[in-house]
Design a protein around this motif. Sequence first.
Motif, PDB file in Angstrom:
ATOM      1  N   TYR A  30       8.419   4.859   8.208  1.00  0.00           N
ATOM      2  CA  TYR A  30       8.016   4.050   6.867  1.00  0.00           C
ATOM      3  C   TYR A  30       8.372   2.606   6.939  1.00  0.00           C
ATOM      4  O   TYR A  30       7.890   2.080   5.951  1.00  0.00           O
ATOM      5  CB  TYR A  30       8.782   5.018   5.881  1.00  0.00           C
ATOM      6  N   LYS A  34       5.645   0.614   5.509  1.00  0.00           N
ATOM      7  CA  LYS A  34       5.425  -0.472   4.267  1.00  0.00           C
ATOM      8  C   LYS A  34       5.377  -1.812   4.170  1.00  0.00           C
ATOM      9  O   LYS A  34       4.342  -2.337   3.452  1.00  0.00           O
ATOM     10  CB  LYS A  34       6.955  -0.295   3.554  1.00  0.00           C
ATOM     11  N   MET A  37       1.058  -1.941   5.171  1.00  0.00           N
ATOM     12  CA  MET A  37       0.018  -1.617   4.380  1.00  0.00           C
ATOM     13  C   MET A  37       0.108  -2.288   3.016  1.00  0.00           C
ATOM     14  O   MET A  37      -0.905  -2.274   2.312  1.00  0.00           O
ATOM     15  CB  MET A  37       0.111   0.054   4.048  1.00  0.00           C
ATOM     16  N   ASP A  40      -0.824  -8.014  -0.862  1.00  0.00           N
ATOM     17  CA  ASP A  40      -0.327  -8.930  -1.881  1.00  0.00           C
ATOM     18  C   ASP A  40      -1.071  -8.626  -3.173  1.00  0.00           C
ATOM     19  O   ASP A  40      -2.151  -8.403  -3.205  1.00  0.00           O
ATOM     20  CB  ASP A  40      -0.754 -10.486  -1.616  1.00  0.00           C
ATOM     21  N   VAL A  67      -5.333   1.604   3.338  1.00  0.00           N
ATOM     22  CA  VAL A  67      -4.497   2.332   2.557  1.00  0.00           C
ATOM     23  C   VAL A  67      -5.282   2.723   1.269  1.00  0.00           C
ATOM     24  O   VAL A  67      -5.808   1.732   0.671  1.00  0.00           O
ATOM     25  CB  VAL A  67      -3.394   1.546   2.397  1.00  0.00           C
ATOM     26  N   CYS A  68      -5.308   4.003   0.670  1.00  0.00           N
ATOM     27  CA  CYS A  68      -5.781   4.224  -0.733  1.00  0.00           C
ATOM     28  C   CYS A  68      -4.708   5.177  -1.060  1.00  0.00           C
ATOM     29  O   CYS A  68      -3.967   6.142  -0.374  1.00  0.00           O
ATOM     30  CB  CYS A  68      -6.952   5.072  -0.427  1.00  0.00           C
TER      31      CYS A  68
END
Lengths: 215, 131
Positions: A30, A34, A37, A40, A67-68
């Motif tokens: 993670y 973080k 993914m 801005d 990423v979604c």
Amino acid sequence: MGFVKVVKNKAYFKRYQVKFIRQQEGKTDYYARKRLMIQDKNKYNTPKYRMIVLVTNRDVICRIAYVCIEGDVTVCATYTHEPPEHGVKGGLTNDAAVYYTGLLQAHRLPNRFGMDKIYEGQVEVTGDEYNVESIDGQPGAFACYLDAGLARTTSGSKVFGALKGAVDGGLSILHSTIQFPGYDSESKEFNVEVHRKHIMGQNVADYMCYVVEED
Amino acid sequence: MTRYTSSRSFRKRGVVPLATYMGIYKKGDIVDIKGMGTAQKGMPHKCYHGKTGRIYNVTQHAAGIVVNKQVKGKILAKRIHVGIEHIKHSKSRDSFLKHVKENDQKKEEAKEKCTWVPLTRQPAPPREATV
């Protein structure tokens, strides 16, 4: 040996906070995720594509995903067990196969966006450093970031083999030659020939010849 | 006081769920401010914890928010920048937006049938008499 207090008693379980499932399963880092993914906020909905290279025991998977909230969406995926279908023979998890898969990924991806044939990438395999340059007036080269997952990013790692393949195929991925096979960390020099041999599978062929001679 | 407001909930400490970072914030959005102890950067001042404001600026990792702050006898509209971790979309606006959509639909239907439909929201009336 007297009585030892039970550590995992009821109180322990009541207070225990489980880690995220994927962290427990050992599948996701993670800390890295973080940073890979997050887009801005002033780029709003622009997806941040990452090229995920997963080396398993018998296969190598190259995926491009973004990423979604509902879950990561995979745009394109290639596997090293695909080249044999196209007639390329050899081992499935060696540097050459992985490079080829990266290359295949880079050629397959622009198709999805309708922008193939604009960026051909490097036509000749030299193993040298190559960065795609965006052409003015055309859609920019597809930019993504390498996601090595939990793999240890040592020099000569297959993750970078796939990276090199993708970059030579025309994807724009930030990288440096430091981790490619052929980079000498002492002299800080990149030996292009060594890298090229790895890409072409020459190191495997040479070893085979050596073994045959030994017998 | 801040000891409890800025601390994380029981068994919700550690790594922050990444959906917090995935939200899209645009100018004009109404957001709630809630400080999160895990992320020390971009934390709002304690007086804004629990306040709701409107976004007027979006930067890489934060949003500029216009919040009302009561200072002694007056209320000031203050502009603060708060990191993404400490913000979430306010649902206060949602009911209104839903109402607007329903109204638009009712208006269209009424136009087709050439009738007039009352559009104002009515407060809940007293219950019907039951013997």
